[in-house]
Design a protein around this motif. Structure first.
Motif, PDB file in Angstrom:
ATOM      1  N   ILE A   1       0.861  -1.181   0.000  1.00 26.58           N
ATOM      2  CA  ILE A   1       0.000   0.000   0.000  1.00 26.58           C
ATOM      3  C   ILE A   1       0.897   1.229   0.000  1.00 26.58           C
ATOM      4  O   ILE A   1       1.761   1.384   0.861  1.00 26.58           O
ATOM      5  CB  ILE A   1      -0.914   0.015   1.242  1.00 26.58           C
ATOM      6  N   PHE A   2       0.695   2.114  -0.988  1.00 24.31           N
ATOM      7  CA  PHE A   2       1.471   3.337  -1.088  1.00 24.31           C
ATOM      8  C   PHE A   2       0.546   4.530  -0.889  1.00 24.31           C
ATOM      9  O   PHE A   2      -0.534   4.610  -1.475  1.00 24.31           O
ATOM     10  CB  PHE A   2       2.155   3.459  -2.454  1.00 24.31           C
TER      11      PHE A   2
ATOM     12  N   ARG B   1      -9.989  -5.837  -5.520  1.00 21.15           N
ATOM     13  CA  ARG B   1      -9.705  -7.087  -6.237  1.00 21.15           C
ATOM     14  C   ARG B   1      -8.729  -6.769  -7.371  1.00 21.15           C
ATOM     15  O   ARG B   1      -9.080  -6.113  -8.343  1.00 21.15           O
ATOM     16  CB  ARG B   1     -10.992  -7.709  -6.751  1.00 21.15           C
ATOM     17  N   LEU B   2      -7.512  -7.240  -7.177  1.00 16.78           N
ATOM     18  CA  LEU B   2      -6.456  -6.978  -8.157  1.00 16.78           C
ATOM     19  C   LEU B   2      -6.600  -7.922  -9.345  1.00 16.78           C
ATOM     20  O   LEU B   2      -6.883  -9.115  -9.203  1.00 16.78           O
ATOM     21  CB  LEU B   2      -5.086  -7.166  -7.496  1.00 16.78           C
TER      22      LEU B   2
ATOM     23  N   THR C   1      -2.212   3.786  -3.758  1.00 14.62           N
ATOM     24  CA  THR C   1      -1.904   2.754  -4.751  1.00 14.62           C
ATOM     25  C   THR C   1      -1.729   1.423  -4.029  1.00 14.62           C
ATOM     26  O   THR C   1      -1.051   1.366  -2.991  1.00 14.62           O
ATOM     27  CB  THR C   1      -0.632   3.093  -5.522  1.00 14.62           C
ATOM     28  N   VAL C   2      -2.349   0.369  -4.586  1.00 13.13           N
ATOM     29  CA  VAL C   2      -2.178  -0.991  -4.056  1.00 13.13           C
ATOM     30  C   VAL C   2      -1.571  -1.818  -5.179  1.00 13.13           C
ATOM     31  O   VAL C   2      -2.151  -1.933  -6.271  1.00 13.13           O
ATOM     32  CB  VAL C   2      -3.516  -1.591  -3.591  1.00 13.13           C
TER      33      VAL C   2
ATOM     34  N   ASP D   1      -5.217   2.044  -8.364  1.00 16.95           N
ATOM     35  CA  ASP D   1      -5.016   3.435  -7.967  1.00 16.95           C
ATOM     36  C   ASP D   1      -6.346   4.023  -7.532  1.00 16.95           C
ATOM     37  O   ASP D   1      -7.391   3.785  -8.178  1.00 16.95           O
ATOM     38  CB  ASP D   1      -4.455   4.260  -9.120  1.00 16.95           C
ATOM     39  N   GLY D   2      -6.338   4.772  -6.446  1.00 19.20           N
ATOM     40  CA  GLY D   2      -7.555   5.397  -5.976  1.00 19.20           C
ATOM     41  C   GLY D   2      -7.241   6.580  -5.086  1.00 19.20           C
ATOM     42  O   GLY D   2      -6.082   6.883  -4.792  1.00 19.20           O
ATOM     43  N   SER D   3      -8.283   7.283  -4.646  1.00 21.18           N
ATOM     44  CA  SER D   3      -8.143   8.441  -3.755  1.00 21.18           C
ATOM     45  C   SER D   3      -8.994   8.218  -2.516  1.00 21.18           C
ATOM     46  O   SER D   3     -10.074   7.609  -2.586  1.00 21.18           O
ATOM     47  CB  SER D   3      -8.592   9.729  -4.455  1.00 21.18           C
ATOM     48  N   VAL D   4      -8.494   8.726  -1.381  1.00 24.42           N
ATOM     49  CA  VAL D   4      -9.203   8.609  -0.103  1.00 24.42           C
ATOM     50  C   VAL D   4      -9.270   9.987   0.531  1.00 24.42           C
ATOM     51  O   VAL D   4      -8.251  10.688   0.621  1.00 24.42           O
ATOM     52  CB  VAL D   4      -8.495   7.609   0.839  1.00 24.42           C
ATOM     53  N   GLU D   5     -10.435  10.397   0.977  1.00 22.65           N
ATOM     54  CA  GLU D   5     -10.634  11.639   1.694  1.00 22.65           C
ATOM     55  C   GLU D   5     -10.728  11.296   3.182  1.00 22.65           C
ATOM     56  O   GLU D   5     -11.699  10.682   3.623  1.00 22.65           O
ATOM     57  CB  GLU D   5     -11.899  12.350   1.229  1.00 22.65           C
ATOM     58  N   ALA D   6      -9.719  11.679   3.950  1.00 18.95           N
ATOM     59  CA  ALA D   6      -9.664  11.327   5.367  1.00 18.95           C
ATOM     60  C   ALA D   6     -10.182  12.476   6.214  1.00 18.95           C
ATOM     61  O   ALA D   6      -9.809  13.630   6.006  1.00 18.95           O
ATOM     62  CB  ALA D   6      -8.235  10.991   5.781  1.00 18.95           C
TER      63      ALA D   6
END
Length: 807
Positions: A330-331, A381-382, A354-355, A364-369
């Motif tokens: 996990i990056f 699911r890769l 990034t996973v 690749d995705g975005s997370v709002e914390a």
């Protein structure tokens, strides 16, 4: 018996004098705690307790104060029955098992105003009372056959005299009211005069100057002088000022946090207590990973301690990340933060995630914390990746990105989805950024090697001496002035030459901005020469350390644990640099002057060892050694013999001598710094291992008390220089042997504000000052550097070290 307070009995009755009110000033001045009628306006003596035993010390050169009929010329301990006299006033000392009482009698004073005499016509001639000579009661009782005196006449006469005296005092006194805010103080007293009569909320006082003292918990003490004049009544207003409160800020959880009070950054949490004036104050607590905290606290003052517990709220969110299959990296940006499944911490805000796993296409995705709000991502699911790309760079270790997302450092094998356009980025500190566009077919495998171009900056190194060599990252790059073209990454620059101290620095070149370094090496010979200036050697081989002039404070606060009454705080200025021995004088060095001296081999054999400090010497022995050493070097002796006594010569000549007490304090307690040390090793108790030679486990058979968990390896004295020196390089500032100093012993007068300049102690006295602890000491009192002792006889733990002025 040891006492902790004195009791005073005078015209006002009997009262207790606590240790905090000592020493008791005795004299005619308004600042005297015990005022006696007489000429002048200053104290004549101090009364105090030293180690629980009462003693008296004269002040100034006035010899009007006598003890048991003889002038009081020097400090002395007091015993039961001793009587002090001053112009007819008497102070008799009464000591029993419970207390020490000072019984003050003013009736016989030549300066006490007598009641008005009755005129000759006040009584009928037949009833006139003829004066008679005073006779002791025993003499009177022994006489027989004499005419009997009328008891009625004696009673009437005494009553009339008392009535006249009371009337005179009442009608000649003035009414004084004290308006105190806040009311009901804890302590209230009036100094000055000898007649005071409280009547209701007023006090009758005779004309003169007085000092009123008011104390109350939480307020600053008041000590205010006032004058009672001709007016019949007066009011003295006293407004007590509140002391500040104390604030203690505690952050929970206990993390690195900065506390700010009223926009002033005060320090890390937990912080305090910090003094704050009464009223409202703004407090902020900030930590990098927590939301900032701010609040207003109302300080009551009055020395009250307020505790503020700050519950910090996390700025991050816990994010759960799972993948199929598991074990993917996990990056968050270019930093790996975990391996699935995992709960990662993300600071509030938007994050690119990034996973990636070998053999699978990266996700690749975005997370709002949101701060302190946990969340879980849907299971990732890769998808299997049918294309692989091996990325190599020159040099290795470059950062590799795919479409702007960090994937790792070269060499790196990337798993890519086939038939998709990718932009592969490569960058490294000091080199340019290079990109490649790639598109791979299904099941394809490819490799690229990219030679990164360095971004170069110019660095010029000017050196002295001109034949010094310049090294870059450990490799020689030129001699003398050298110009270098280096990549814009950190490089270690070093300049060397044999016989000189090397110079080094880390520098990062900047393309387009040339930099110049000027380096001047210092020769080892010059460094050694500078060191010699600070140290000199005597004809006997002793090393002397130079100590520079300074202004500082001797003594210790009354609040310091272990503090003794003779450790009065005194400001001092030393105006001349001086040299002091880095070690105490040893048995071998002293034997060159007095071959048959015995430092106490019968007490313990080590006391007589050659390299151990000489002990069992009198002050007179020490100064005679100093004179002997002065003659070895052709210097002027610092002491001379007057009749049967040895005394210092003033002004002090260039010969060897004992350090003055002030010089000893500057060299040992301050050790070249601006702050006084509490102990030779620092500020904390007990002493850590290797701090010095004190009364330890090995000394148990020789001393009454020891440090139970301390073992320095020496039962008595140790060879000089066996333990760590202080910051000036001086050994045994504490431990080994206590040390004679130059000064005669006295207890300084409290309250001095102007520094004493180059003090050398009192002119008269019977004992000399001893400074420093010894191998026989184990208590907090003795091991402190402010500890003062005195004596006139030798001991197996008393030695000395030498000093002299710088030429």
């Amino acid at each position: 018996m040891n006492f902790e307070q004195l009791y005073l009995r005078d015209l006002e009755g009997e009262r207790r004098i606590d240790a905090s009110q000592l020493p008791l000033r005795v004299g005619t001045g308004s600042d005297c705690s015990l005022r006696l009628p007489g000429p002048g306006g200053a104290p004549v003596a101090l009364l105090d307790l030293l180690d629980g035993v009462p003693f008296v010390q004269p002040v100034g050169r006035d010899l009007s104060l006598t003890i048991n009929g003889e002038p009081l010329e020097t400090s002395r301990r007091l015993s039961n029955g001793d009587e002090l006299a001053f112009y007819g006033s008497r102070i008799r000392l009464v000591i029993d098992e419970q207390r020490v009482l000072l019984d003050v009698k003013l009736e016989d004073s030549a300066y006490v105003t007598k009641p008005p005499a009755v005129g000759d016509d006040a009584l009928p001639e037949a009833e006139a009372i003829a004066p008679t000579a005073f006779r002791r009661a025993a003499d009177t009782a022994a006489r027989s056959g004499g005419s009997a005196k009328s008891p009625l006449k004696a009673v009437v006469g005494g009553g009339l005299a008392l009535l006249l005296l009371a009337s005179y005092l009442l009608f000649s006194s003035k009414s004084v009211e004290f308006d105190i805010e806040p009311r009901e103080p804890d302590e209230f007293s009036i100094d000055g005069g000898w007649f005071r009569l409280p009547i209701g909320d007023r006090t009758l006082l005779r004309q003169g100057t007085y000092t009123v003292n008011v104390k109350k918990q939480g307020y600053y003490d008041i000590e205010q002088s006032f004058v009672v004049g001709d007016e019949q009544s007066m009011t003295v207003s006293l407004r007590m000022r509140e002391k500040p409160g104390q604030l203690l800020v505690i952050a929970e959880p206990p993390v690195d946090a900065i506390v700010t009070v009223d926009d002033d950054r005060v320090g890390p949490a937990p912080f305090g207590p910090i003094e704050l004036q009464p009223g409202a104050h703004t407090v902020r607590v900030e930590s990098a990973r927590f939301l900032p905290f701010a609040d207003v606290i109302e300080m009551a003052g009055l020395e009250r301690i307020e505790k503020m517990y700050v519950q910090l709220v996390p700025r991050w969110a816990n994010v759960s990340v799972e993948s199929e299959p598991a074990g993917a990296a996990i990056f968050a940006g270019d930093k790996q933060v975990g391996v699935t499944p995992a709960v990662i911490e993300l600071l509030e805000g938007a994050h690119d995630i990034t996973v990636a796993k070998d053999g699978f296409a990266a996700w690749d995705g975005s997370v709002e914390a949101a701060a302190n709000v946990s969340q879980a991502l849907p299971t990732i699911r890769l998808q299997p990746a049918d294309a692989k790309l091996l990325v190599n760079t020159i040099p290795r270790g470059a950062n590799v990105t795919v479409n702007g997302r960090y994937r790792g450092q070269s060499p790196l094998t990337l798993s890519l989805t086939p038939d998709v356009d990718y932009e592969i980025g490569m960058s490294k500190a000091g080199y340019g950024v290079t990109t490649r566009s790639m598109r791979l077919e299904s099941a394809a495998s490819d490799a690229i090697t990219v030679d990164l171009s360095a971004r170069l900056g110019t660095v010029t190194v000017n050196v002295q001496p001109p034949d010094a060599t310049v090294y870059v990252d450990g490799r020689a790059r030129g001699t003398g002035k050298t110009s270098l073209r280096l990549s814009s990454a950190p490089h270690s620059i070093e300049v060397r030459r044999q016989g000189y101290r090397s110079w080094s620095r880390t520098i990062t070149p900047r393309p387009g901005y040339p930099q110049t370094l000027s380096v001047s090496l210092k020769s080892l010979e010059a460094i050694a020469r500078d060191a010699v200036v600070k140290n000199e050697t005597t004809a006997a081989g002793q090393t002397m350390r130079r100590v520079e002039p300074a202004t500082f404070t001797m003594g210790a606060s009354r609040a310091e644990p272990g503090r003794r009454a003779n450790e009065v705080i005194v400001p001092v200025t030393i105006t001349r640099a001086f040299l002091i021995g880095t070690n105490e004088v040893t048995n071998k060095q002293f034997a060159a002057f007095r071959p048959n001296h015995d430092s106490g081999a019968d007490v313990h054999p080590s006391l007589a060892a050659d390299n151990n400090p000489v002990a069992n010497v009198r002050w007179e022995d020490a100064v005679q050694y100093c004179n002997w050493l002065s003659k070895q070097e052709g210097r002027t002796p610092a002491y001379r013999q007057e009749f049967d006594k040895w005394v210092p010569i003033y002004p002090i000549p260039d010969g060897y001598r004992l350090a003055t007490e002030a010089e000893w304090v500057l060299a040992m307690r301050y050790a070249g710094g601006k702050r006084a040390l509490k102990f030779p090793w620092g500020t904390k108790w007990p002493p850590p291992e290797g701090s010095g030679n004190f009364a330890d486990l090995t000394a148990r058979p020789l001393v009454p008390s020891i440090l139970p968990a301390y073992d320095d390896g020496f039962a008595s004295t140790a060879p000089v220089g066996s333990f760590k020196p202080n910051a000036l390089g001086i050994f045994d500032a504490g431990g080994n042997v206590a040390e004679w100093v130059n000064d005669l012993y006295t207890v300084p007068t409290p309250g001095m504000t102007e520094p004493l300049v180059d003090p050398v102690g009192p002119e008269r006295g019977s004992s000399h000052v001893v400074r420093g602890s010894s191998w026989r000491h184990a208590g907090v009192t003795e091991l402190r550097l402010s500890y003062r002792d005195y004596g006139s006889t030798p001991g197996p733990d008393i030695g000395f070290r030498i000093a002299r002025y710088v030429d």
